[in-house]
Design a protein around this motif. Sequence first.
Motif, PDB file in Angstrom:
ATOM      1  N   GLY A 177      -9.028 -25.945  -0.436  1.00  0.00           N
ATOM      2  CA  GLY A 177      -8.104 -26.893   0.048  1.00  0.00           C
ATOM      3  C   GLY A 177      -9.030 -25.864   1.563  1.00  0.00           C
ATOM      4  N   ALA A 178      -8.775 -24.716   1.930  1.00  0.00           N
ATOM      5  CA  ALA A 178      -9.258 -24.749   3.360  1.00  0.00           C
ATOM      6  C   ALA A 178     -11.099 -24.148   3.175  1.00  0.00           C
ATOM      7  CB  ALA A 178      -8.975 -23.093   3.440  1.00  0.00           C
ATOM      8  N   ASP A 179     -12.117 -24.192   1.927  1.00  0.00           N
ATOM      9  CA  ASP A 179     -13.373 -24.788   1.863  1.00  0.00           C
ATOM     10  C   ASP A 179     -14.059 -25.995   2.574  1.00  0.00           C
ATOM     11  OD1 ASP A 179     -13.345 -22.218   0.726  1.00  0.00           O
ATOM     12  OD2 ASP A 179     -13.325 -22.951  -0.763  1.00  0.00           O
ATOM     13  N   HIS A 180     -12.580 -27.026   2.997  1.00  0.00           N
ATOM     14  CA  HIS A 180     -13.153 -28.104   3.466  1.00  0.00           C
ATOM     15  C   HIS A 180     -12.566 -28.786   4.450  1.00  0.00           C
ATOM     16  CE1 HIS A 180     -14.636 -29.893  -0.679  1.00  0.00           C
ATOM     17  NE2 HIS A 180     -13.498 -28.412  -1.252  1.00  0.00           N
ATOM     18  N   LEU A 181     -12.143 -27.086   5.356  1.00  0.00           N
ATOM     19  CA  LEU A 181     -11.696 -27.691   6.205  1.00  0.00           C
ATOM     20  C   LEU A 181     -12.951 -27.280   7.876  1.00  0.00           C
ATOM     21  CD1 LEU A 181      -9.022 -27.257   8.325  1.00  0.00           C
ATOM     22  CD2 LEU A 181      -9.132 -24.882   8.152  1.00  0.00           C
ATOM     23  N   ARG A 182     -12.105 -28.853   8.355  1.00  0.00           N
ATOM     24  CA  ARG A 182     -13.785 -29.050   9.329  1.00  0.00           C
ATOM     25  C   ARG A 182     -12.823 -28.834  11.042  1.00  0.00           C
ATOM     26  NH1 ARG A 182     -17.582 -33.071   7.766  1.00  0.00           N
ATOM     27  NH2 ARG A 182     -17.320 -33.099   5.191  1.00  0.00           N
ATOM     28  N   ALA A 183     -12.049 -28.990  10.770  1.00  0.00           N
ATOM     29  CA  ALA A 183     -11.531 -28.268  12.632  1.00  0.00           C
ATOM     30  C   ALA A 183     -10.242 -28.532  12.904  1.00  0.00           C
ATOM     31  CB  ALA A 183     -12.376 -29.458  13.792  1.00  0.00           C
ATOM     32  N   VAL A 184      -9.994 -27.549  13.761  1.00  0.00           N
ATOM     33  CA  VAL A 184      -8.194 -26.757  13.874  1.00  0.00           C
ATOM     34  C   VAL A 184      -8.059 -27.599  15.673  1.00  0.00           C
ATOM     35  CG1 VAL A 184      -6.558 -25.578  13.971  1.00  0.00           C
ATOM     36  CG2 VAL A 184      -8.057 -25.364  12.192  1.00  0.00           C
ATOM     37  N   GLU A 185      -6.642 -28.550  16.160  1.00  0.00           N
ATOM     38  CA  GLU A 185      -6.215 -28.043  16.692  1.00  0.00           C
ATOM     39  C   GLU A 185      -5.295 -27.362  17.447  1.00  0.00           C
ATOM     40  OE1 GLU A 185      -6.188 -32.577  17.901  1.00  0.00           O
ATOM     41  OE2 GLU A 185      -8.079 -33.411  16.687  1.00  0.00           O
ATOM     42  N   GLY A 186      -4.668 -27.021  18.404  1.00  0.00           N
ATOM     43  CA  GLY A 186      -3.641 -26.049  18.932  1.00  0.00           C
ATOM     44  C   GLY A 186      -3.413 -26.117  19.913  1.00  0.00           C
ATOM     45  N   VAL A 187      -2.377 -25.879  19.984  1.00  0.00           N
ATOM     46  CA  VAL A 187      -2.081 -25.496  21.367  1.00  0.00           C
ATOM     47  C   VAL A 187      -1.532 -23.709  21.746  1.00  0.00           C
ATOM     48  CG1 VAL A 187       0.080 -25.087  22.966  1.00  0.00           C
ATOM     49  CG2 VAL A 187      -0.827 -27.154  22.263  1.00  0.00           C
ATOM     50  N   THR A 188      -2.001 -23.038  22.396  1.00  0.00           N
ATOM     51  CA  THR A 188      -1.630 -21.304  22.729  1.00  0.00           C
ATOM     52  C   THR A 188      -0.625 -21.243  23.361  1.00  0.00           C
ATOM     53  OG1 THR A 188      -3.004 -20.901  24.429  1.00  0.00           O
ATOM     54  CG2 THR A 188      -4.547 -21.079  22.529  1.00  0.00           C
ATOM     55  N   PRO A 189      -0.215 -19.543  23.196  1.00  0.00           N
ATOM     56  CA  PRO A 189       1.194 -19.817  23.342  1.00  0.00           C
ATOM     57  C   PRO A 189       1.708 -19.918  25.425  1.00  0.00           C
ATOM     58  CG  PRO A 189       0.997 -18.382  22.297  1.00  0.00           C
ATOM     59  CD  PRO A 189      -0.153 -19.292  21.966  1.00  0.00           C
ATOM     60  N   ASP A 190       0.454 -19.864  25.848  1.00  0.00           N
ATOM     61  CA  ASP A 190       0.252 -20.097  27.238  1.00  0.00           C
ATOM     62  C   ASP A 190      -0.114 -21.314  27.683  1.00  0.00           C
ATOM     63  OD1 ASP A 190      -2.894 -20.062  26.676  1.00  0.00           O
ATOM     64  OD2 ASP A 190      -3.012 -18.982  28.051  1.00  0.00           O
ATOM     65  N   GLY A 191      -0.095 -22.479  26.627  1.00  0.00           N
ATOM     66  CA  GLY A 191      -0.098 -23.735  26.354  1.00  0.00           C
ATOM     67  C   GLY A 191      -1.260 -24.968  26.766  1.00  0.00           C
ATOM     68  N   ARG A 192      -2.398 -23.752  26.538  1.00  0.00           N
ATOM     69  CA  ARG A 192      -3.816 -24.181  26.671  1.00  0.00           C
ATOM     70  C   ARG A 192      -3.907 -25.539  25.054  1.00  0.00           C
ATOM     71  NH1 ARG A 192      -7.039 -20.232  25.893  1.00  0.00           N
ATOM     72  NH2 ARG A 192      -6.039 -18.884  25.281  1.00  0.00           N
ATOM     73  N   ALA A 193      -5.014 -25.866  25.027  1.00  0.00           N
ATOM     74  CA  ALA A 193      -5.403 -27.005  24.404  1.00  0.00           C
ATOM     75  C   ALA A 193      -6.557 -25.797  23.714  1.00  0.00           C
ATOM     76  CB  ALA A 193      -4.778 -28.321  24.587  1.00  0.00           C
ATOM     77  N   VAL A 194      -6.359 -26.332  22.240  1.00  0.00           N
ATOM     78  CA  VAL A 194      -7.585 -25.338  21.794  1.00  0.00           C
ATOM     79  C   VAL A 194      -8.029 -26.247  20.396  1.00  0.00           C
ATOM     80  CG1 VAL A 194      -6.986 -23.496  22.809  1.00  0.00           C
ATOM     81  CG2 VAL A 194      -6.800 -24.317  20.673  1.00  0.00           C
ATOM     82  N   ARG A 195      -9.008 -25.957  20.042  1.00  0.00           N
ATOM     83  CA  ARG A 195     -10.107 -26.979  19.370  1.00  0.00           C
ATOM     84  C   ARG A 195     -11.749 -26.134  18.472  1.00  0.00           C
ATOM     85  NH1 ARG A 195     -11.153 -32.273  16.360  1.00  0.00           N
ATOM     86  NH2 ARG A 195     -12.723 -32.199  15.400  1.00  0.00           N
ATOM     87  N   THR A 196     -10.925 -25.378  17.002  1.00  0.00           N
ATOM     88  CA  THR A 196     -12.094 -24.592  16.737  1.00  0.00           C
ATOM     89  C   THR A 196     -12.323 -24.699  15.124  1.00  0.00           C
ATOM     90  OG1 THR A 196     -10.566 -23.457  15.524  1.00  0.00           O
ATOM     91  CG2 THR A 196     -10.963 -22.347  17.659  1.00  0.00           C
ATOM     92  N   ASP A 197     -13.053 -24.543  14.503  1.00  0.00           N
ATOM     93  CA  ASP A 197     -13.429 -24.815  13.440  1.00  0.00           C
ATOM     94  C   ASP A 197     -13.014 -24.021  12.555  1.00  0.00           C
ATOM     95  OD1 ASP A 197     -14.536 -22.632  13.810  1.00  0.00           O
ATOM     96  OD2 ASP A 197     -16.618 -23.075  13.722  1.00  0.00           O
ATOM     97  N   ARG A 198     -11.787 -23.344  12.530  1.00  0.00           N
ATOM     98  CA  ARG A 198     -10.923 -22.453  11.873  1.00  0.00           C
ATOM     99  C   ARG A 198      -9.954 -21.691  12.016  1.00  0.00           C
ATOM    100  NH1 ARG A 198     -14.947 -17.225  11.738  1.00  0.00           N
ATOM    101  NH2 ARG A 198     -16.209 -19.199  12.263  1.00  0.00           N
ATOM    102  N   MET A 199      -8.827 -21.894  11.050  1.00  0.00           N
ATOM    103  CA  MET A 199      -7.538 -21.679  11.450  1.00  0.00           C
ATOM    104  C   MET A 199      -7.392 -20.169  11.896  1.00  0.00           C
ATOM    105  SD  MET A 199      -4.624 -23.578   9.999  1.00  0.00           S
ATOM    106  CE  MET A 199      -5.295 -24.573   9.172  1.00  0.00           C
TER     107      MET A 199
END
Length: 361
Positions: free
Chosen positions: A135-157
């Motif tokens: 399943g992870a081979d088909h991952l395109r993007a990840v959205e998340g929130v860091t512990p200090d509250g910043r929104a991030v978007r990356t291409d990996r977990m």
Amino acid sequence: MDTYGPDTAEYATLTTGYQTNRPHRPDVVAVPRTVDEVREALALDGPHAVQSSGHGRVAALDGGVLLSTTRLTGVTVDPRARTARIAAGSTWGDVVAATTPHGLAPVNGSSPGVGVVGYLRGGGFGILSRAFGTGADHLRAVEGVTPDGRAVRTDRMPTDATVVTAVEIGLVELPRVWGGALTVPVTDDLPARFAEATAGLPPEVTASLTLVPFPDSPGLPPHLRGTHLGQVRVVGTREITLPDLGGEGTLRWLPYAEAHTIHADPPTPHAYAGEARLLRTTTPALDGVVAATSPTAGVPSVIELRPLGGKLADGWILRAVTALDPVTEPRARAAHETLFAPFAGVDEGPVRTFCYGRPTP
């Protein structure tokens, strides 16, 4: 954001999920519905843990804040791009329901109740991973929130404490699959015969052997009491004929939306001890598997054996799942050690990338 303490009715359900053994025991459960509410939850004092469906929980939280993503849901499909954006609390059942009307499918596991994010964080060995990879081979993007509250978007977990709020995955064009479950007589040499029968499987097909022991209990139907049920499960993108293992049942084409019925994983939450090992080869140690896990064994266990290969490395996964009550966990762990001991020379170690996935750290 909704919050629940130990004195609320919702607390028990939110702190356990599917795996009811060793549940979380936080001071409070925070249940956000939006990314802003995830930030609010992260601002609460104390250690944090995250849980969606609760399959495969590794360690329980004692005190602090459990952030439950169960209400952070939603699936958006782009049929032209063959992608889906999935909120962190969604399950694979949600994704399959949203994608199959377009003739598309995710590379998911066998259980529709498993959370998508936890599954992908563990890699995700699915029902057609020999054909399409993990399943992870088909991952395109990840959205998340860091512990200090910043929104991030990356291409990996992320490997840190970032809370994943959504993922984007690629989909495959797959309106239907070939497969089914064949009931086979359980004999001591069945695992070895299954291994031989599936040694030349084409990569478009994934097969598994499951052995299910039933206790001699008055609560069971008479035809199941004290029996050992064997099933060969087959899922593929092309028709095949397996060597005859003496089974009953039919392989057929069925809509991808019904693919989960092949494995028919139990949907009801329960306590269990599960362990899976990656094996380079299965010989010659398969001979004792049936006796070690049968209804007459000290601690009967459900066993699943799956060949890898195709888009995956060569090898096998052998998995044991044992139902627990308050006194059987030490015995279950000891039974697993006994089961896997004969494979010491070919054992590559524990596997957490499986159909039950892995919880979000």
